[in-house]
Design a protein around this motif. Structure first.
Motif, PDB file in Angstrom:
ATOM      1  N   VAL A 153      -7.709  46.155  61.114  1.00  0.00           N
ATOM      2  CA  VAL A 153      -7.212  47.374  60.662  1.00  0.00           C
ATOM      3  C   VAL A 153      -8.022  47.493  59.432  1.00  0.00           C
ATOM      4  O   VAL A 153      -7.622  46.502  58.527  1.00  0.00           O
ATOM      5  CB  VAL A 153      -6.104  47.876  60.737  1.00  0.00           C
ATOM      6  CG1 VAL A 153      -5.464  49.026  59.963  1.00  0.00           C
ATOM      7  CG2 VAL A 153      -5.382  47.843  62.290  1.00  0.00           C
ATOM      8  N   THR A 154      -8.574  48.539  58.979  1.00  0.00           N
ATOM      9  CA  THR A 154      -9.078  48.880  57.493  1.00  0.00           C
ATOM     10  C   THR A 154      -8.274  50.151  56.947  1.00  0.00           C
ATOM     11  O   THR A 154      -8.153  50.930  57.431  1.00  0.00           O
ATOM     12  CB  THR A 154     -10.466  48.994  57.321  1.00  0.00           C
ATOM     13  OG1 THR A 154     -11.018  47.882  58.071  1.00  0.00           O
ATOM     14  CG2 THR A 154     -10.952  49.269  56.094  1.00  0.00           C
ATOM     15  N   ALA A 155      -7.646  49.588  55.779  1.00  0.00           N
ATOM     16  CA  ALA A 155      -6.822  50.680  54.863  1.00  0.00           C
ATOM     17  C   ALA A 155      -7.511  50.998  53.501  1.00  0.00           C
ATOM     18  O   ALA A 155      -7.966  49.930  52.874  1.00  0.00           O
ATOM     19  CB  ALA A 155      -5.269  50.021  54.657  1.00  0.00           C
ATOM     20  N   THR A 156      -7.670  52.108  53.188  1.00  0.00           N
ATOM     21  CA  THR A 156      -8.129  52.675  51.868  1.00  0.00           C
ATOM     22  C   THR A 156      -7.249  53.498  51.151  1.00  0.00           C
ATOM     23  O   THR A 156      -6.446  54.510  51.608  1.00  0.00           O
ATOM     24  CB  THR A 156      -9.318  53.283  52.149  1.00  0.00           C
ATOM     25  OG1 THR A 156     -10.503  52.751  52.859  1.00  0.00           O
ATOM     26  CG2 THR A 156     -10.154  53.920  50.697  1.00  0.00           C
ATOM     27  N   ALA A 157      -6.822  53.090  49.884  1.00  0.00           N
ATOM     28  CA  ALA A 157      -5.686  53.728  49.118  1.00  0.00           C
ATOM     29  C   ALA A 157      -6.434  54.466  47.795  1.00  0.00           C
ATOM     30  O   ALA A 157      -7.332  53.912  47.459  1.00  0.00           O
ATOM     31  CB  ALA A 157      -4.660  52.666  48.674  1.00  0.00           C
ATOM     32  N   ARG A 158      -5.746  55.717  47.911  1.00  0.00           N
ATOM     33  CA  ARG A 158      -6.268  56.296  46.563  1.00  0.00           C
ATOM     34  C   ARG A 158      -5.173  57.086  46.096  1.00  0.00           C
ATOM     35  O   ARG A 158      -4.308  57.571  46.862  1.00  0.00           O
ATOM     36  CB  ARG A 158      -7.427  57.556  47.014  1.00  0.00           C
ATOM     37  CG  ARG A 158      -8.845  57.098  47.524  1.00  0.00           C
ATOM     38  CD  ARG A 158      -9.593  58.289  48.006  1.00  0.00           C
ATOM     39  NE  ARG A 158     -10.799  57.848  48.486  1.00  0.00           N
ATOM     40  CZ  ARG A 158     -11.303  57.382  49.474  1.00  0.00           C
ATOM     41  NH1 ARG A 158     -10.353  57.324  50.571  1.00  0.00           N
ATOM     42  NH2 ARG A 158     -12.558  57.037  49.787  1.00  0.00           N
ATOM     43  N   VAL A 159      -5.057  57.549  44.753  1.00  0.00           N
ATOM     44  CA  VAL A 159      -3.951  58.078  44.150  1.00  0.00           C
ATOM     45  C   VAL A 159      -4.372  59.561  44.220  1.00  0.00           C
ATOM     46  O   VAL A 159      -5.395  60.132  44.191  1.00  0.00           O
ATOM     47  CB  VAL A 159      -3.933  57.732  42.616  1.00  0.00           C
ATOM     48  CG1 VAL A 159      -2.940  58.772  41.926  1.00  0.00           C
ATOM     49  CG2 VAL A 159      -3.565  56.563  42.466  1.00  0.00           C
ATOM     50  N   SER A 160      -3.043  60.255  45.037  1.00  0.00           N
ATOM     51  CA  SER A 160      -3.172  61.554  45.201  1.00  0.00           C
ATOM     52  C   SER A 160      -2.613  62.615  44.354  1.00  0.00           C
ATOM     53  O   SER A 160      -3.131  63.611  44.057  1.00  0.00           O
ATOM     54  CB  SER A 160      -2.580  61.912  46.710  1.00  0.00           C
ATOM     55  OG  SER A 160      -1.233  61.548  46.674  1.00  0.00           O
ATOM     56  N   LYS A 161      -1.636  61.922  43.615  1.00  0.00           N
ATOM     57  CA  LYS A 161      -1.156  62.765  42.379  1.00  0.00           C
ATOM     58  C   LYS A 161      -0.459  61.794  41.433  1.00  0.00           C
ATOM     59  O   LYS A 161      -0.142  60.642  41.841  1.00  0.00           O
ATOM     60  CB  LYS A 161       0.011  63.867  42.803  1.00  0.00           C
ATOM     61  CG  LYS A 161       1.010  63.269  43.580  1.00  0.00           C
ATOM     62  CD  LYS A 161       1.950  64.369  43.872  1.00  0.00           C
ATOM     63  CE  LYS A 161       3.303  63.713  44.556  1.00  0.00           C
ATOM     64  NZ  LYS A 161       4.185  64.910  45.080  1.00  0.00           N
TER      65      LYS A 161
END
Length: 160
Positions: free
Chosen positions: A62-70
């Protein structure tokens, strides 16, 4: 192995931090009531994303990608500002111009608080998309991280 468990393991291996706070006035300096306050964060993988990690078990990856949304800024004066971008660092040539994407103006001095400073917190919401490699399973997770600084805002009085 449950892919959602692997997704959480991938997230747990990431270093996700609260915002690397940039703010005018700078901590240790003084701002002025009514002047624009700019807020921003550095946009590195640990403070804004994207940040990617994988976890594997039982033939599943499983590959996870995190980004700040707010980022929600609690300005210490009872007001909050929600920014959906990393913000714009202040430059002297901006003068009294308000931030184009993440700003505030204080209407009272920090001397009105018990500590003499505004305690500013910035809380990032990390939105994390994950998927199974070669498969159709996907999902989302959310992580929250917070940073804080204290700033001073003074009142300017004009004498005739």
């Amino acid at each position: 192995m449950d892919p959602a468990v692997l997704a959480q393991q991938a997230v747990d291996s990431m270093l996700l931090r609260g915002p690397d706070i940039g703010i005018t006035p700078r901590p240790g300096g003084k701002g002025v009531v009514g002047m624009p306050v700019y807020m921003w964060t550095a946009t590195g993988t640990e403070t804004y994303g994207p940040n990617t990690a994988s976890a594997s078990a039982g033939g599943i990856t499983v590959t996870a990608t995190a980004r700040v949304s707010k980022i929600v800024w609690n300005m210490g004066d009872g007001k909050t500002v929600t920014c959906t971008s990393a913000g714009t660092p202040y430059k002297p040539e901006y003068g009294k111009q308000a931030s184009p994407d993440c700003g505030h103006r204080y209407d009272k001095p920090s001397s009105t608080t018990g500590s003499g400073a505004f305690h500013v917190t910035a809380t990032s919401t990390w939105s994390i998309d994950w998927q199974v490699t070669g498969g159709a399973q996907t999902g989302t997770l959310t992580e929250i991280r917070t940073s804080a600084v204290d700033i001073n805002v003074a009142e300017v009085q004009v004498l005739n």
